[in-house]
Design a protein around this motif. Structure first.
Motif, PDB file in Angstrom:
ATOM      1  N   GLY A  44       3.705  -3.120  -8.974  1.00  0.00           N
ATOM      2  CA  GLY A  44       2.982  -4.376  -8.770  1.00  0.00           C
ATOM      3  C   GLY A  44       1.901  -4.325  -7.707  1.00  0.00           C
ATOM      4  O   GLY A  44       1.220  -5.323  -7.467  1.00  0.00           O
ATOM      5  N   TYR A  45       1.698  -3.170  -7.061  1.00  0.00           N
ATOM      6  CA  TYR A  45       0.782  -3.133  -5.907  1.00  0.00           C
ATOM      7  C   TYR A  45      -0.665  -3.458  -6.281  1.00  0.00           C
ATOM      8  O   TYR A  45      -1.423  -3.921  -5.435  1.00  0.00           O
ATOM      9  N   ASN A  46      -1.042  -3.174  -7.527  1.00  0.00           N
ATOM     10  CA  ASN A  46      -2.439  -3.430  -7.916  1.00  0.00           C
ATOM     11  C   ASN A  46      -2.603  -4.727  -8.710  1.00  0.00           C
ATOM     12  O   ASN A  46      -3.695  -5.018  -9.192  1.00  0.00           O
TER      13      ASN A  46
ATOM     14  N   PRO B 260       1.545   5.054  -0.975  1.00  0.00           N
ATOM     15  CA  PRO B 260       1.400   3.801  -1.730  1.00  0.00           C
ATOM     16  C   PRO B 260       1.249   2.556  -0.850  1.00  0.00           C
ATOM     17  O   PRO B 260       0.535   1.621  -1.204  1.00  0.00           O
ATOM     18  N   TYR B 261       1.918   2.526   0.324  1.00  0.00           N
ATOM     19  CA  TYR B 261       1.877   1.300   1.135  1.00  0.00           C
ATOM     20  C   TYR B 261       0.467   0.922   1.554  1.00  0.00           C
ATOM     21  O   TYR B 261       0.178  -0.231   1.880  1.00  0.00           O
ATOM     22  N   MET B 262      -0.447   1.909   1.548  1.00  0.00           N
ATOM     23  CA  MET B 262      -1.822   1.620   1.983  1.00  0.00           C
ATOM     24  C   MET B 262      -2.476   0.561   1.102  1.00  0.00           C
ATOM     25  O   MET B 262      -3.350  -0.176   1.562  1.00  0.00           O
ATOM     26  N   ARG B 263      -2.039   0.511  -0.167  1.00  0.00           N
ATOM     27  CA  ARG B 263      -2.623  -0.469  -1.090  1.00  0.00           C
ATOM     28  C   ARG B 263      -2.221  -1.903  -0.715  1.00  0.00           C
ATOM     29  O   ARG B 263      -3.090  -2.730  -0.413  1.00  0.00           O
ATOM     30  N   PRO B 264      -0.903  -2.264  -0.668  1.00  0.00           N
ATOM     31  CA  PRO B 264      -0.565  -3.640  -0.280  1.00  0.00           C
ATOM     32  C   PRO B 264      -0.864  -3.940   1.193  1.00  0.00           C
ATOM     33  O   PRO B 264      -1.238  -5.053   1.548  1.00  0.00           O
ATOM     34  N   TYR B 265      -0.720  -2.912   2.041  1.00  0.00           N
ATOM     35  CA  TYR B 265      -0.872  -3.141   3.481  1.00  0.00           C
ATOM     36  C   TYR B 265      -2.319  -3.430   3.860  1.00  0.00           C
ATOM     37  O   TYR B 265      -2.580  -4.144   4.817  1.00  0.00           O
ATOM     38  N   SER B 266      -3.256  -2.877   3.091  1.00  0.00           N
ATOM     39  CA  SER B 266      -4.675  -3.096   3.417  1.00  0.00           C
ATOM     40  C   SER B 266      -4.993  -4.589   3.376  1.00  0.00           C
ATOM     41  O   SER B 266      -5.681  -5.114   4.248  1.00  0.00           O
ATOM     42  N   ARG B 267      -4.461  -5.269   2.393  1.00  0.00           N
ATOM     43  CA  ARG B 267      -4.732  -6.705   2.244  1.00  0.00           C
ATOM     44  C   ARG B 267      -4.077  -7.482   3.375  1.00  0.00           C
ATOM     45  O   ARG B 267      -4.635  -8.417   3.937  1.00  0.00           O
ATOM     46  N   LYS B 268      -2.860  -7.041   3.732  1.00  0.00           N
ATOM     47  CA  LYS B 268      -2.068  -7.778   4.719  1.00  0.00           C
ATOM     48  C   LYS B 268      -2.642  -7.602   6.136  1.00  0.00           C
ATOM     49  O   LYS B 268      -2.661  -8.539   6.917  1.00  0.00           O
ATOM     50  N   SER B 269      -3.110  -6.415   6.450  1.00  0.00           N
ATOM     51  CA  SER B 269      -3.373  -6.110   7.858  1.00  0.00           C
ATOM     52  C   SER B 269      -4.746  -5.559   8.180  1.00  0.00           C
ATOM     53  O   SER B 269      -5.006  -5.199   9.319  1.00  0.00           O
TER      54      SER B 269
ATOM     55  N   ALA C 130       0.365  11.852  13.957  1.00  0.00           N
ATOM     56  CA  ALA C 130      -0.285  10.674  14.550  1.00  0.00           C
ATOM     57  C   ALA C 130      -0.492   9.630  13.460  1.00  0.00           C
ATOM     58  O   ALA C 130      -0.406   9.941  12.261  1.00  0.00           O
ATOM     59  N   PHE C 131      -0.716   8.419  13.900  1.00  0.00           N
ATOM     60  CA  PHE C 131      -0.990   7.332  12.945  1.00  0.00           C
ATOM     61  C   PHE C 131      -2.386   6.817  13.278  1.00  0.00           C
ATOM     62  O   PHE C 131      -2.567   5.734  13.797  1.00  0.00           O
ATOM     63  N   SER C 132      -3.389   7.663  13.002  1.00  0.00           N
ATOM     64  CA  SER C 132      -4.757   7.365  13.462  1.00  0.00           C
ATOM     65  C   SER C 132      -5.736   7.101  12.333  1.00  0.00           C
ATOM     66  O   SER C 132      -6.949   7.065  12.564  1.00  0.00           O
TER      67      SER C 132
ATOM     68  N   VAL D 165      15.990  -1.661  -2.313  1.00  0.00           N
ATOM     69  CA  VAL D 165      14.608  -2.004  -2.695  1.00  0.00           C
ATOM     70  C   VAL D 165      13.690  -1.313  -1.698  1.00  0.00           C
ATOM     71  O   VAL D 165      13.466  -1.791  -0.588  1.00  0.00           O
ATOM     72  N   CYS D 166      13.182  -0.169  -2.136  1.00  0.00           N
ATOM     73  CA  CYS D 166      12.357   0.673  -1.250  1.00  0.00           C
ATOM     74  C   CYS D 166      10.882   0.379  -1.449  1.00  0.00           C
ATOM     75  O   CYS D 166      10.114   0.316  -0.489  1.00  0.00           O
ATOM     76  N   GLY D 167      10.473   0.231  -2.684  1.00  0.00           N
ATOM     77  CA  GLY D 167       9.057  -0.013  -2.982  1.00  0.00           C
ATOM     78  C   GLY D 167       8.924  -0.747  -4.301  1.00  0.00           C
ATOM     79  O   GLY D 167       9.902  -0.911  -5.038  1.00  0.00           O
TER      80      GLY D 167
ATOM     81  N   GLY E 284       9.419  14.187   7.134  1.00  0.00           N
ATOM     82  CA  GLY E 284       8.623  13.133   7.750  1.00  0.00           C
ATOM     83  C   GLY E 284       9.010  11.785   7.157  1.00  0.00           C
ATOM     84  O   GLY E 284      10.129  11.621   6.645  1.00  0.00           O
ATOM     85  N   MET E 285       8.086  10.854   7.222  1.00  0.00           N
ATOM     86  CA  MET E 285       8.392   9.471   6.831  1.00  0.00           C
ATOM     87  C   MET E 285       9.028   9.342   5.433  1.00  0.00           C
ATOM     88  O   MET E 285      10.050   8.662   5.288  1.00  0.00           O
ATOM     89  N   PRO E 286       8.494   9.989   4.383  1.00  0.00           N
ATOM     90  CA  PRO E 286       9.132   9.816   3.065  1.00  0.00           C
ATOM     91  C   PRO E 286      10.554  10.384   3.013  1.00  0.00           C
ATOM     92  O   PRO E 286      11.452   9.774   2.408  1.00  0.00           O
TER      93      PRO E 286
ATOM     94  N   PHE F  80      14.230  -2.673   2.501  1.00  0.00           N
ATOM     95  CA  PHE F  80      14.214  -2.023   3.820  1.00  0.00           C
ATOM     96  C   PHE F  80      12.876  -1.352   4.063  1.00  0.00           C
ATOM     97  O   PHE F  80      12.172  -0.965   3.148  1.00  0.00           O
ATOM     98  N   ILE F  81      12.540  -1.230   5.337  1.00  0.00           N
ATOM     99  CA  ILE F  81      11.385  -0.451   5.786  1.00  0.00           C
ATOM    100  C   ILE F  81      11.948   0.632   6.698  1.00  0.00           C
ATOM    101  O   ILE F  81      12.770   0.341   7.576  1.00  0.00           O
ATOM    102  N   VAL F  82      11.523   1.850   6.459  1.00  0.00           N
ATOM    103  CA  VAL F  82      12.164   3.007   7.112  1.00  0.00           C
ATOM    104  C   VAL F  82      12.140   2.915   8.637  1.00  0.00           C
ATOM    105  O   VAL F  82      13.044   3.426   9.319  1.00  0.00           O
ATOM    106  N   SER F  83      11.145   2.219   9.197  1.00  0.00           N
ATOM    107  CA  SER F  83      11.050   2.139  10.658  1.00  0.00           C
ATOM    108  C   SER F  83      12.246   1.411  11.286  1.00  0.00           C
ATOM    109  O   SER F  83      12.442   1.479  12.501  1.00  0.00           O
TER     110      SER F  83
HETATM  111  C1  LIG Z   1       3.713  -3.921   2.591  1.00  0.00           C
HETATM  112  C2  LIG Z   1       4.438  -3.238   1.456  1.00  0.00           C
HETATM  113  C3  LIG Z   1       5.271  -2.094   1.920  1.00  0.00           C
HETATM  114  C4  LIG Z   1       5.837  -1.367   0.748  1.00  0.00           C
HETATM  115  C5  LIG Z   1       6.903  -0.385   1.096  1.00  0.00           C
HETATM  116  C6  LIG Z   1       6.348   0.801   1.765  1.00  0.00           C
HETATM  117  O1  LIG Z   1       5.751   1.659   1.126  1.00  0.00           O
HETATM  118  C7  LIG Z   1       6.531   0.885   3.180  1.00  0.00           C
HETATM  119  C8  LIG Z   1       5.995   1.880   3.877  1.00  0.00           C
HETATM  120  C9  LIG Z   1       6.041   1.914   5.356  1.00  0.00           C
HETATM  121  C10 LIG Z   1       5.978   3.315   5.877  1.00  0.00           C
HETATM  122  O2  LIG Z   1       7.140   3.604   6.547  1.00  0.00           O
HETATM  123  C11 LIG Z   1       4.913   3.395   6.905  1.00  0.00           C
HETATM  124  C12 LIG Z   1       4.446   2.025   7.075  1.00  0.00           C
HETATM  125  O3  LIG Z   1       3.798   1.621   7.988  1.00  0.00           O
HETATM  126  C13 LIG Z   1       4.858   1.212   5.917  1.00  0.00           C
HETATM  127  C14 LIG Z   1       5.233  -0.204   6.305  1.00  0.00           C
HETATM  128  C15 LIG Z   1       4.134  -1.116   6.083  1.00  0.00           C
HETATM  129  C16 LIG Z   1       4.588  -2.544   5.857  1.00  0.00           C
HETATM  130  C17 LIG Z   1       5.260  -3.209   7.036  1.00  0.00           C
HETATM  131  C18 LIG Z   1       5.272  -4.691   6.869  1.00  0.00           C
HETATM  132  C19 LIG Z   1       6.235  -5.318   7.841  1.00  0.00           C
HETATM  133  C20 LIG Z   1       5.570  -6.099   8.901  1.00  0.00           C
HETATM  134  O4  LIG Z   1       4.527  -6.716   8.688  1.00  0.00           O
HETATM  135  O5  LIG Z   1       6.120  -6.107   9.989  1.00  0.00           O
END
Ligand SMILES: CCCCCC(=O)/C=C/[C@H]1[C@H](O)CC(=O)[C@@H]1CCCCCCC(=O)O
Ligand SMILES: NC(=O)C1=CN([C@@H]2O[C@H](COP(=O)(O)OP(=O)(O)OC[C@H]3O[C@@H](n4cnc5c(N)ncnc54)[C@H](OP(=O)(O)O)[C@@H]3O)[C@@H](O)[C@H]2O)C=CC1
Length: 328
Positions: A244-246, A48-57, A88-90, A238-240, A123-125, A270-273
């Protein structure tokens, strides 16, 4: 020479993604230099993050972001001999060349489990479920835990870990098939949020005393309703916020302050990283629980790299039961 296919973001998504927003490209990869490794993607992830993240980054023309389980097919790097598997994250690519940095080696992998689980439960999830529950919800035996998008990659692991931790678990999902699955994997209560007459009543019926922990994967109106059924000192992770992503116009809610004050709630995004330094330790535990049969894994596998956009849009529509992956 290897020809690599990739999916690019042709046009920024407006509202729900469309097939025409994506473009399939093909390039010839160069010869390897010393230190290089050639990988082929075996399984790719849609998340799911690919949807909001595409706009951001991302900008138009970029390769879609994402992770894969990939196998070394040619190597000039002794750390990665041919046949080695990594996460990989490629991005959405069939093949890629890496200098060996930012790759995660798969742990010793039991033969009977598909390596695609390294994109899901192991993995990540799975890590998201683990850290969200233990570090943000701070679950204790006897707690009642509510999780949304419960039949998905993160939610299904949340419910099962919470059961391991001695909690009562309530899950919400968007189809009767998903609800049946939740009961099968040990959820105490589950309901279809799309067909219940009243969400307030369904939540009340599932736990008349309310909820100690809410693992929020969806946000929006549903979460506003949950807020009023939290117990005193309840914890909300608050994980996701996939509901509202669309959206092109952000949702406006009832505001959180009054119910948070009355019940002295904690709510933390939180973000899992955040716990990357504990990744290996947590993956070992998740793998052990899977091997012991304490966590069951379900995957929604789409065959064919060409179908990645369809698989991604299907995920956002709720077509997946368990982790959505693509088998190349
Ligand atoms: C941008 C909305 C994120 C919504 C929550 C989500 O699904 C997060 C997923 C992360 C997953 O662990 C792998 C990722 O790269 C996702 C994080 C992406 C958003 C990071 C934004 C924080 C920053 O800009 O530093
Ligand atoms: N904070 C972090 O670090 C991370 C956060 N996440 C977040 O966790 C959540 C779940 O991700 P993941 O497990 O990978 O995905 P899932 O496998 O759960 O797939 C997404 C699911 O979301 C549900 N959904 C879609 N639209 C809506 C909607 N409008 N309202 C309610 N539910 C909806 C669908 O299930 P249904 O049929 O039940 O509606 C769909 O199957 C996402 O919000 C994601 O962004 C994920 C990974 C890391």
């Amino acid at each position: 020479m290897v020809r690599a296919k990739s999916w690019t973001l042709k046009k920024h998504f407006e509202g729900f993604p469309k097939t025409s927003d994506f473009e399939l490209k093909e390039v010839e990869l160069p010869k390897l230099k010393d230190g290089d490794v050639l990988f082929e993607s075996v399984f790719l992830s849609v998340d799911p993050y690919m949807r909001p993240y595409s706009r951001k980054s991302m900008k138009e023309g970029d390769i879609m972001i994402g992770s894969q389980v990939a196998r070394v097919v040619e190597s000039k790097n002794p750390t990665y001999p041919v046949g080695t598997y990594v996460v990989a994250f490629s991005g959405w690519r069939t093949h890629f060349i890496s200098d060996g940095k930012d790759l995660q080696l798969l742990p010793a992998w039991p033969e009977k489990f598909p390596r695609s689980l390294a994109l899901g439960t192991i993995g990540m999830p799975g890590l998201t479920a683990y850290f969200g529950l233990f570090e943000i919800c701070k679950i204790r035996a006897g707690d009642t835990v509510l999780v949304t998008a419960a039949a998905g990659a993160v939610g299904s692991v949340v419910g099962q870990i919470a059961k391991i931790g001695g909690c009562k678990v309530v899950g919400c999902a968007g189809s009767d098939k998903k609800v049946a699955y939740l009961k099968q994997i040990g959820f105490d209560e589950a309901f279809n949020y799309k067909t219940v007459g009243s969400l307030e009543e369904a939540l009340r019926k599932a736990s008349p005393d309310g909820y100690d922990c809410y693992f929020d994967n969806v946000g929006g109106e549903f979460s506003s309703i949950v807020l009023n059924q939290m117990k005193k000192f309840g914890r909300i992770a608050v994980c996701g916020a996939i509901s509202g992503y669309n959206d092109t116009v952000p949702q406006k809610g009832p505001y959180v302050q009054i119910p948070m004050l009355f019940n002295q709630l904690s709510m933390e995004g939180f973000i899992v990283s955040r716990w990357n330094d504990r990744r290996e330790e947590a993956l070992k535990i998740l793998l052990r629980w899977v091997v012991e049969g304490k966590i069951k894994c379900e995957e929604h596998v789409t065959e064919g790299f060409e179908k990645m956009p369809a698989a991604f849009m299907g995920l956002l529509k709720g077509e997946n039961l368990g982790k959505a992956v693509i088998k190349v």
